[in-house]
Motif scaffolding. Structure first.
Motif, PDB file in Angstrom:
ATOM      1  N   LEU A   1      -5.353  37.783  20.594  1.00 23.57           N
ATOM      2  CA  LEU A   1      -6.619  37.400  20.925  1.00 23.57           C
ATOM      3  C   LEU A   1      -7.217  36.367  20.060  1.00 23.57           C
ATOM      4  N   LEU A   2      -7.062  36.780  18.772  1.00 22.70           N
ATOM      5  CA  LEU A   2      -7.460  35.723  17.781  1.00 22.70           C
ATOM      6  C   LEU A   2      -6.403  34.512  17.586  1.00 22.70           C
ATOM      7  N   LYS A   3      -5.446  34.597  18.132  1.00 24.05           N
ATOM      8  CA  LYS A   3      -4.384  33.111  18.313  1.00 24.05           C
ATOM      9  C   LYS A   3      -5.053  32.492  19.261  1.00 24.05           C
ATOM     10  N   ILE A   4      -5.599  33.277  20.706  1.00 24.94           N
ATOM     11  CA  ILE A   4      -6.009  32.512  21.700  1.00 24.94           C
ATOM     12  C   ILE A   4      -7.291  31.849  21.229  1.00 24.94           C
ATOM     13  N   LYS A   5      -8.069  32.486  20.675  1.00 31.91           N
ATOM     14  CA  LYS A   5      -9.452  31.830  20.119  1.00 31.91           C
ATOM     15  C   LYS A   5      -9.069  30.376  19.181  1.00 31.91           C
TER      16      LYS A   5
ATOM     17  N   TRP B   1     -16.207  36.422  18.068  1.00 35.58           N
ATOM     18  CA  TRP B   1     -15.082  37.273  17.898  1.00 35.58           C
ATOM     19  C   TRP B   1     -14.817  37.309  16.332  1.00 35.58           C
ATOM     20  N   ASP B   2     -15.099  38.868  15.973  1.00 28.77           N
ATOM     21  CA  ASP B   2     -14.928  38.625  14.516  1.00 28.77           C
ATOM     22  C   ASP B   2     -13.693  39.842  14.362  1.00 28.77           C
ATOM     23  N   PRO B   3     -12.592  39.699  13.490  1.00 31.42           N
ATOM     24  CA  PRO B   3     -11.542  40.644  13.235  1.00 31.42           C
ATOM     25  C   PRO B   3     -12.028  41.895  12.811  1.00 31.42           C
ATOM     26  N   LYS B   4     -13.237  41.912  12.208  1.00 27.72           N
ATOM     27  CA  LYS B   4     -13.565  43.182  11.762  1.00 27.72           C
ATOM     28  C   LYS B   4     -14.244  44.220  12.746  1.00 27.72           C
ATOM     29  N   ASP B   5     -14.553  43.543  13.985  1.00 26.16           N
ATOM     30  CA  ASP B   5     -14.838  44.483  15.033  1.00 26.16           C
ATOM     31  C   ASP B   5     -13.956  44.772  15.942  1.00 26.16           C
ATOM     32  N   ASP B   6     -14.176  45.942  16.817  1.00 27.51           N
ATOM     33  CA  ASP B   6     -13.280  46.102  17.679  1.00 27.51           C
ATOM     34  C   ASP B   6     -13.114  45.395  18.684  1.00 27.51           C
ATOM     35  N   CYS B   7     -11.910  44.823  19.154  1.00 27.50           N
ATOM     36  CA  CYS B   7     -12.033  43.763  20.211  1.00 27.50           C
ATOM     37  C   CYS B   7     -12.386  44.186  21.481  1.00 27.50           C
TER      38      CYS B   7
ATOM     39  N   ALA C   1      -9.200  21.925  25.549  1.00 28.25           N
ATOM     40  CA  ALA C   1      -7.899  22.463  25.000  1.00 28.25           C
ATOM     41  C   ALA C   1      -6.976  22.609  26.355  1.00 28.25           C
ATOM     42  N   GLN C   2      -5.957  23.331  26.145  1.00 33.29           N
ATOM     43  CA  GLN C   2      -5.142  23.825  27.375  1.00 33.29           C
ATOM     44  C   GLN C   2      -5.050  25.277  27.308  1.00 33.29           C
ATOM     45  N   ILE C   3      -4.686  25.793  28.485  1.00 34.82           N
ATOM     46  CA  ILE C   3      -4.440  27.350  28.281  1.00 34.82           C
ATOM     47  C   ILE C   3      -3.581  27.696  27.438  1.00 34.82           C
ATOM     48  N   PRO C   4      -3.899  28.576  26.337  1.00 35.40           N
ATOM     49  CA  PRO C   4      -2.941  28.978  25.325  1.00 35.40           C
ATOM     50  C   PRO C   4      -1.667  29.814  25.970  1.00 35.40           C
ATOM     51  N   PRO C   5      -0.731  29.417  25.305  1.00 32.92           N
ATOM     52  CA  PRO C   5       0.502  30.124  25.776  1.00 32.92           C
ATOM     53  C   PRO C   5       0.487  31.692  25.482  1.00 32.92           C
ATOM     54  N   GLU C   6      -0.311  32.019  24.522  1.00 29.83           N
ATOM     55  CA  GLU C   6      -0.306  33.369  23.926  1.00 29.83           C
ATOM     56  C   GLU C   6      -0.966  34.262  24.968  1.00 29.83           C
ATOM     57  N   VAL C   7      -1.759  33.678  26.048  1.00 24.47           N
ATOM     58  CA  VAL C   7      -2.167  34.700  27.412  1.00 24.47           C
ATOM     59  C   VAL C   7      -1.101  35.421  27.807  1.00 24.47           C
ATOM     60  N   GLY C   8       0.131  35.109  27.786  1.00 28.02           N
ATOM     61  CA  GLY C   8       1.109  35.907  28.285  1.00 28.02           C
ATOM     62  C   GLY C   8       1.802  36.989  27.279  1.00 28.02           C
ATOM     63  N   ASP C   9       0.983  37.007  26.120  1.00 24.07           N
ATOM     64  CA  ASP C   9       1.420  38.099  25.288  1.00 24.07           C
ATOM     65  C   ASP C   9       0.165  39.348  25.313  1.00 24.07           C
TER      66      ASP C   9
ATOM     67  N   CYS D   1      -9.004  49.004  19.994  1.00 25.51           N
ATOM     68  CA  CYS D   1      -8.222  47.802  20.409  1.00 25.51           C
ATOM     69  C   CYS D   1      -6.940  47.891  19.612  1.00 25.51           C
ATOM     70  N   HIS D   2      -5.926  47.706  20.604  1.00 23.92           N
ATOM     71  CA  HIS D   2      -4.470  47.742  19.788  1.00 23.92           C
ATOM     72  C   HIS D   2      -4.421  46.447  18.927  1.00 23.92           C
ATOM     73  N   LYS D   3      -3.700  46.512  17.874  1.00 25.73           N
ATOM     74  CA  LYS D   3      -3.502  45.753  16.981  1.00 25.73           C
ATOM     75  C   LYS D   3      -2.819  44.428  17.187  1.00 25.73           C
ATOM     76  N   ASP D   4      -1.840  44.593  18.257  1.00 23.25           N
ATOM     77  CA  ASP D   4      -1.237  43.611  18.995  1.00 23.25           C
ATOM     78  C   ASP D   4      -1.935  42.632  19.815  1.00 23.25           C
ATOM     79  N   ASP D   5      -2.789  43.377  20.513  1.00 24.34           N
ATOM     80  CA  ASP D   5      -3.754  42.674  21.539  1.00 24.34           C
ATOM     81  C   ASP D   5      -4.824  41.716  20.522  1.00 24.34           C
ATOM     82  N   LYS D   6      -5.304  42.347  19.355  1.00 22.38           N
ATOM     83  CA  LYS D   6      -6.297  41.843  18.597  1.00 22.38           C
ATOM     84  C   LYS D   6      -5.672  40.580  17.976  1.00 22.38           C
ATOM     85  N   LYS D   7      -4.608  40.546  17.571  1.00 25.32           N
ATOM     86  CA  LYS D   7      -3.647  39.501  16.906  1.00 25.32           C
ATOM     87  C   LYS D   7      -3.783  38.340  17.951  1.00 25.32           C
TER      88      LYS D   7
END
Length: 334
Positions: free
Chosen positions: A37-41, A53-59, A88-96, A29-35
């Motif tokens: 996804l955790l924001k989306i969560k 979703w565990d940050p220790k695991d491969d996203c 919730a609402q659709i997280p804006p981070e989906v665009g990232d 998993c790319h580190k930027d994508d993992k960050k």
């Protein structure tokens, strides 16, 4: 086996196990994508669906996530969050998630707000499915910027306003589903001139009004559903013997046209015209159709129901409440 061979074999097995373990534990998993996804969560308030979703695991191994292969450096290509009571609402981070191709938020009854404008950043997006939620606001015109979109499903929401005419500019669009919303206004004139292939059109259960654009009749639409709107006027241009139409549903509108001269493509399998103001009689040509579903009830049709084909396979409910239709399965003609 002598000691040297045994030692060599054991060493080989150790190295193989070490290599396999290292390979399996490698985080693709790319580190930027993992960050992201955790924001989306977090934005979704840690819903049950993705609580694992565990940050220790491969996203790339996380539930609801798919990653591409090495050609895109294993970037996240699919996000599918469905069947949850999250509020919730659709997280804006989906665009990232810049390599996202598939985005699904489905059967989330407490997902509210408008469709997130940051989705416009997803230039590789081909599959957008946002349905069975409580999303409000308009069908966003910015979707026309996403030139790789092939599939749009925004059904079963509370979207309102008119349908953006710019959707016809999408060169790869093959499926457009906007049913079960509160959309108003006419079918865009531009829908008679899609830039690419002609998509299946599902616009039912809205409050669309006005006439069907005549230019729409020039298209060969495989599946079209305009049912349960406030559309009126002539809809006969949607038919045609030389088309490859498979399903057409115009039921529960205010269409008025003479059915007598309407020739339907032999490929038609589903045909529903009930609850309109259609006049004339049922063409004999329709006996050539292989029909799975059929309904012309609640119109102003007259004359004898042609014998043959599948027309007698349907019971009287498919023909009831017309002006003067007769013949099987209705009463015999006098």
């Amino acid at each position: 086996m002598d000691n040297s061979k045994t030692t060599t074999l054991l060493l080989f097995m150790f190295l193989f196990t070490l290599l396999l373990t290292t390979s399996l534990s490698k985080d693709l998993c790319h580190k930027d994508d993992k960050k992201t996804l955790l924001k989306i969560k977090k934005s979704l308030n840690n819903p049950y669906t993705i609580i694992s979703w565990d940050p220790k695991d491969d996203c790339c191994s996380w539930v609801s996530i798919e990653c591409g292969d090495a050609t895109v450096n294993h970037r996240v290509t699919s996000l599918d969050i469905s069947n949850d009571e999250l509020s919730a609402q659709i997280p804006p981070e989906v665009g990232d998630l810049p390599y996202l191709q598939t985005l699904i938020f489905r059967k989330l009854p407490n997902l509210t707000g408008e469709i997130q404008p940051t989705i416009a950043k997803l230039k590789y997006l081909s599959f957008l499915w946002l349905s069975w939620t409580n999303l409000t606001g308009p069908v966003p015109a910015f979707l026309s910027q996403l030139k790789n979109l092939e599939y749009i499903n925004l059904s079963f929401n509370d979207l309102s306003g008119s349908i953006p005419s710019s959707l016809s500019l999408l060169p790869k669009l093959g499926f457009l589903e906007l049913s079960r919303n509160k959309l108003t206004g006419p079918i865009p004139e531009s829908f008679g001139s899609f830039q690419g292939q002609v998509p299946d059109l599902f616009l039912s259960h809205n409050q669309l009004s006005g006439s069907i654009p005549k230019s729409l009749g020039k298209l060969d639409i495989y599946r079209i559903d305009l049912s349960r709107n406030k559309l009126q006027g002539d809809a006969s241009m949607l038919f045609g013997a030389n088309k490859t139409t498979w399903s057409i549903d115009l039921s529960r509108n205010m269409f008025q046209f003479d059915l007598s001269k309407v020739k339907v493509a032999k490929t038609v399998n589903q045909l529903d015209l009930n609850h309109n103001g259609i006049t004339g009689n049922i063409p004999v040509q329709w006996t050539e159709l292989s029909l799975q579903s059929f309904n012309v009830s609640y119109n102003r049709l007259c004359g004898r129901i042609p014998k043959g084909g599948d027309l007698q396979r349907f019971d009287s409910y498919a023909y009831l409440h017309n002006k003067c239709l007769c013949g099987a399965p209705l009463q015999s003609c006098k």
